[in-house]
Design a protein around this motif. Structure first.
Motif, PDB file in Angstrom:
ATOM      1  N   SER A 187       0.782  -1.226   0.000  1.00 43.33           N
ATOM      2  CA  SER A 187       0.000   0.000   0.000  1.00 43.33           C
ATOM      3  C   SER A 187       0.815   1.278   0.000  1.00 43.33           C
ATOM      4  O   SER A 187       0.301   2.339  -0.383  1.00 43.33           O
ATOM      5  N   THR A 188       2.060   1.234   0.445  1.00 42.05           N
ATOM      6  CA  THR A 188       2.859   2.446   0.577  1.00 42.05           C
ATOM      7  C   THR A 188       4.304   2.177   0.168  1.00 42.05           C
ATOM      8  O   THR A 188       4.811   1.065   0.369  1.00 42.05           O
ATOM      9  N   PRO A 189       4.999   3.180  -0.381  1.00 41.35           N
ATOM     10  CA  PRO A 189       6.393   2.997  -0.795  1.00 41.35           C
ATOM     11  C   PRO A 189       7.394   3.142   0.341  1.00 41.35           C
ATOM     12  O   PRO A 189       8.599   2.999   0.135  1.00 41.35           O
ATOM     13  N   VAL A 190       6.942   3.400   1.558  1.00 44.86           N
ATOM     14  CA  VAL A 190       7.831   3.641   2.696  1.00 44.86           C
ATOM     15  C   VAL A 190       8.573   2.360   3.088  1.00 44.86           C
ATOM     16  O   VAL A 190       8.008   1.264   3.056  1.00 44.86           O
ATOM     17  N   ASP A 191       9.861   2.500   3.453  1.00 46.11           N
ATOM     18  CA  ASP A 191      10.641   1.380   3.962  1.00 46.11           C
ATOM     19  C   ASP A 191      10.167   1.083   5.378  1.00 46.11           C
ATOM     20  O   ASP A 191      10.358   1.883   6.296  1.00 46.11           O
ATOM     21  N   LEU A 192       9.558  -0.072   5.588  1.00 48.07           N
ATOM     22  CA  LEU A 192       8.932  -0.402   6.866  1.00 48.07           C
ATOM     23  C   LEU A 192       9.804  -1.280   7.757  1.00 48.07           C
ATOM     24  O   LEU A 192       9.342  -1.702   8.825  1.00 48.07           O
ATOM     25  N   HIS A 193      11.039  -1.535   7.346  1.00 44.19           N
ATOM     26  CA  HIS A 193      11.920  -2.337   8.206  1.00 44.19           C
ATOM     27  C   HIS A 193      12.096  -1.625   9.535  1.00 44.19           C
ATOM     28  O   HIS A 193      12.226  -0.392   9.596  1.00 44.19           O
ATOM     29  N   LEU A 194      12.106  -2.383  10.616  1.00 45.28           N
ATOM     30  CA  LEU A 194      12.143  -1.792  11.947  1.00 45.28           C
ATOM     31  C   LEU A 194      13.357  -0.891  12.144  1.00 45.28           C
ATOM     32  O   LEU A 194      13.295   0.088  12.892  1.00 45.28           O
ATOM     33  N   SER A 195      14.459  -1.197  11.457  1.00 46.73           N
ATOM     34  CA  SER A 195      15.659  -0.370  11.594  1.00 46.73           C
ATOM     35  C   SER A 195      15.494   0.990  10.936  1.00 46.73           C
ATOM     36  O   SER A 195      16.153   1.961  11.321  1.00 46.73           O
ATOM     37  N   GLN A 196      14.612   1.081   9.933  1.00 46.38           N
ATOM     38  CA  GLN A 196      14.372   2.335   9.225  1.00 46.38           C
ATOM     39  C   GLN A 196      13.076   3.014   9.666  1.00 46.38           C
ATOM     40  O   GLN A 196      12.898   4.213   9.467  1.00 46.38           O
ATOM     41  N   PHE A 197      12.177   2.231  10.240  1.00 48.45           N
ATOM     42  CA  PHE A 197      10.891   2.765  10.678  1.00 48.45           C
ATOM     43  C   PHE A 197      10.653   2.283  12.110  1.00 48.45           C
ATOM     44  O   PHE A 197       9.839   1.399  12.355  1.00 48.45           O
ATOM     45  N   PRO A 198      11.349   2.881  13.083  1.00 46.83           N
ATOM     46  CA  PRO A 198      11.225   2.425  14.471  1.00 46.83           C
ATOM     47  C   PRO A 198       9.906   2.859  15.100  1.00 46.83           C
ATOM     48  O   PRO A 198       9.169   3.685  14.544  1.00 46.83           O
ATOM     49  N   ILE A 199       9.629   2.318  16.258  1.00 46.54           N
ATOM     50  CA  ILE A 199       8.420   2.686  17.005  1.00 46.54           C
ATOM     51  C   ILE A 199       8.463   4.179  17.329  1.00 46.54           C
ATOM     52  O   ILE A 199       9.477   4.699  17.793  1.00 46.54           O
ATOM     53  N   GLY A 200       7.363   4.863  17.059  1.00 46.08           N
ATOM     54  CA  GLY A 200       7.269   6.296  17.291  1.00 46.08           C
ATOM     55  C   GLY A 200       7.504   7.148  16.060  1.00 46.08           C
ATOM     56  O   GLY A 200       7.169   8.338  16.061  1.00 46.08           O
ATOM     57  N   LYS A 201       8.032   6.547  15.008  1.00 46.91           N
ATOM     58  CA  LYS A 201       8.283   7.316  13.779  1.00 46.91           C
ATOM     59  C   LYS A 201       6.967   7.621  13.067  1.00 46.91           C
ATOM     60  O   LYS A 201       6.024   6.827  13.090  1.00 46.91           O
ATOM     61  N   VAL A 202       6.921   8.788  12.413  1.00 47.71           N
ATOM     62  CA  VAL A 202       5.737   9.255  11.704  1.00 47.71           C
ATOM     63  C   VAL A 202       6.127   9.669  10.296  1.00 47.71           C
ATOM     64  O   VAL A 202       7.156  10.332  10.104  1.00 47.71           O
ATOM     65  N   VAL A 203       5.329   9.291   9.310  1.00 54.85           N
ATOM     66  CA  VAL A 203       5.550   9.762   7.938  1.00 54.85           C
ATOM     67  C   VAL A 203       4.218  10.199   7.339  1.00 54.85           C
ATOM     68  O   VAL A 203       3.169   9.625   7.631  1.00 54.85           O
ATOM     69  N   SER A 204       4.269  11.226   6.531  1.00 48.13           N
ATOM     70  CA  SER A 204       3.123  11.640   5.715  1.00 48.13           C
ATOM     71  C   SER A 204       3.418  11.150   4.308  1.00 48.13           C
ATOM     72  O   SER A 204       4.382  11.605   3.677  1.00 48.13           O
ATOM     73  N   THR A 205       2.615  10.230   3.816  1.00 47.17           N
ATOM     74  CA  THR A 205       2.986   9.542   2.589  1.00 47.17           C
ATOM     75  C   THR A 205       1.758   9.090   1.812  1.00 47.17           C
ATOM     76  O   THR A 205       0.612   9.336   2.210  1.00 47.17           O
ATOM     77  N   LEU A 206       2.008   8.424   0.703  1.00 45.17           N
ATOM     78  CA  LEU A 206       0.939   7.814  -0.082  1.00 45.17           C
ATOM     79  C   LEU A 206       0.519   6.499   0.553  1.00 45.17           C
ATOM     80  O   LEU A 206       1.349   5.740   1.066  1.00 45.17           O
ATOM     81  N   PHE A 207      -0.774   6.244   0.497  1.00 45.93           N
ATOM     82  CA  PHE A 207      -1.303   4.956   0.923  1.00 45.93           C
ATOM     83  C   PHE A 207      -2.398   4.583  -0.052  1.00 45.93           C
ATOM     84  O   PHE A 207      -3.437   5.246  -0.121  1.00 45.93           O
ATOM     85  N   ALA A 208      -2.139   3.530  -0.833  1.00 45.18           N
ATOM     86  CA  ALA A 208      -3.125   3.069  -1.815  1.00 45.18           C
ATOM     87  C   ALA A 208      -3.589   4.213  -2.724  1.00 45.18           C
ATOM     88  O   ALA A 208      -4.782   4.397  -2.955  1.00 45.18           O
ATOM     89  N   LYS A 209      -2.634   5.007  -3.211  1.00 46.38           N
ATOM     90  CA  LYS A 209      -2.875   6.132  -4.123  1.00 46.38           C
ATOM     91  C   LYS A 209      -3.622   7.284  -3.461  1.00 46.38           C
ATOM     92  O   LYS A 209      -3.988   8.245  -4.125  1.00 46.38           O
TER      93      LYS A 209
END
Length: 231
Positions: free
Chosen positions: A167-189
């Motif tokens: 659904s989203t192009p964001v890198d969701l690996h825990l090392s790149q997207f830790p707990i508490g991180k926030v992004v404003s991004t595309l989700f399902a267009k």
């Protein structure tokens, strides 16, 4: 929502502090009018009913956290008086690191840009919190109550990352997207503000007008994992 009301006492206080005229309205329906009931963006889906009828086990869990309040704040994070005023009202510090968040009980603040934040509070408190912020903040700032235009979805489960990868192009690996991180991004267009609240738990703040589309997307994208509706 219709049948909005103003609070003269709050208006007078704001005018005195800022020496300017500010029009404020409480977007909640007047509680004296029993014919008007607030409806969440997904009220027509009836997630409560689905939670009773659908499976109890699956790789993805979905819950709508309806009727929250959303305040878009813009201010100067370099000013001590701005930071102090926000912490005085909410009891939590303004997140200053990019893509970070802070929270305390039912209040949270999400970093959006170097001078913009999204404050999330219980919906019934949104107008009071906005009023308090306007009393405490001075100088150049902006607060917009966007509560009626958004809703929050909680997604969790051992397959939630796989679902989000669809659904989203964001890198969701825990090392790149830790707990508490926030992004404003595309989700399902569409668009979403995504925050990680646990290793396999995320919050999505989405626009009301796209809620039905995103619900259908999640329903389809989670078919291979099994979707559980939580109340």
């Amino acid at each position: 929502m219709s049948n909005t009301k103003t609070t003269a006492q709050e208006q007078s206080t704001v005018d005195t502090q800022q020496n300017t005229l500010i029009a404020m309205m409480d977007p909640l329906p007047n509680p004296e009018n029993k014919t008007i009931q607030a409806q969440s963006p997904l009220y027509h889906v009836d997630l409560d009913l689905l939670a009773k009828k659908t499976q109890k086990e699956g790789g993805v869990h979905l819950r709508e956290r309806a009727f929250l309040g959303y305040l878009n704040l813009r201010c100067n994070q370099a000013l001590n008086e701005h930071r102090d005023a926000i912490e005085k009202v909410l009891g939590i510090p303004l997140p200053r690191e990019p893509l970070s968040s802070s929270e305390l009980e039912n209040y949270s603040i999400r970093w959006v840009s170097p001078d913009e934040w999204l404050i999330v509070v219980p919906g019934i408190e949104a107008f009071a919190i906005e009023s308090k912020l306007r009393r405490e903040l001075t100088g150049h700032y902006s607060i917009i109550n966007s509560s009626g235009g958004s809703t929050m979805l909680e997604l969790s489960g051992h397959n939630v990352v796989e679902l989000l990868k669809k659904s989203t192009p964001v890198d969701l690996h825990l090392s790149q997207f830790p707990i508490g991180k926030v992004v404003s991004t595309l989700f399902a267009k569409s668009s979403a503000v995504i925050r990680r609240t646990g290793e396999t738990q995320f919050e999505l703040i989405i626009r009301r007008s796209f809620a039905d589309y995103i619900w259908l997307w999640i329903q389809d994208a989670s078919a291979e994992f099994g979707l559980v509706i939580d109340k």
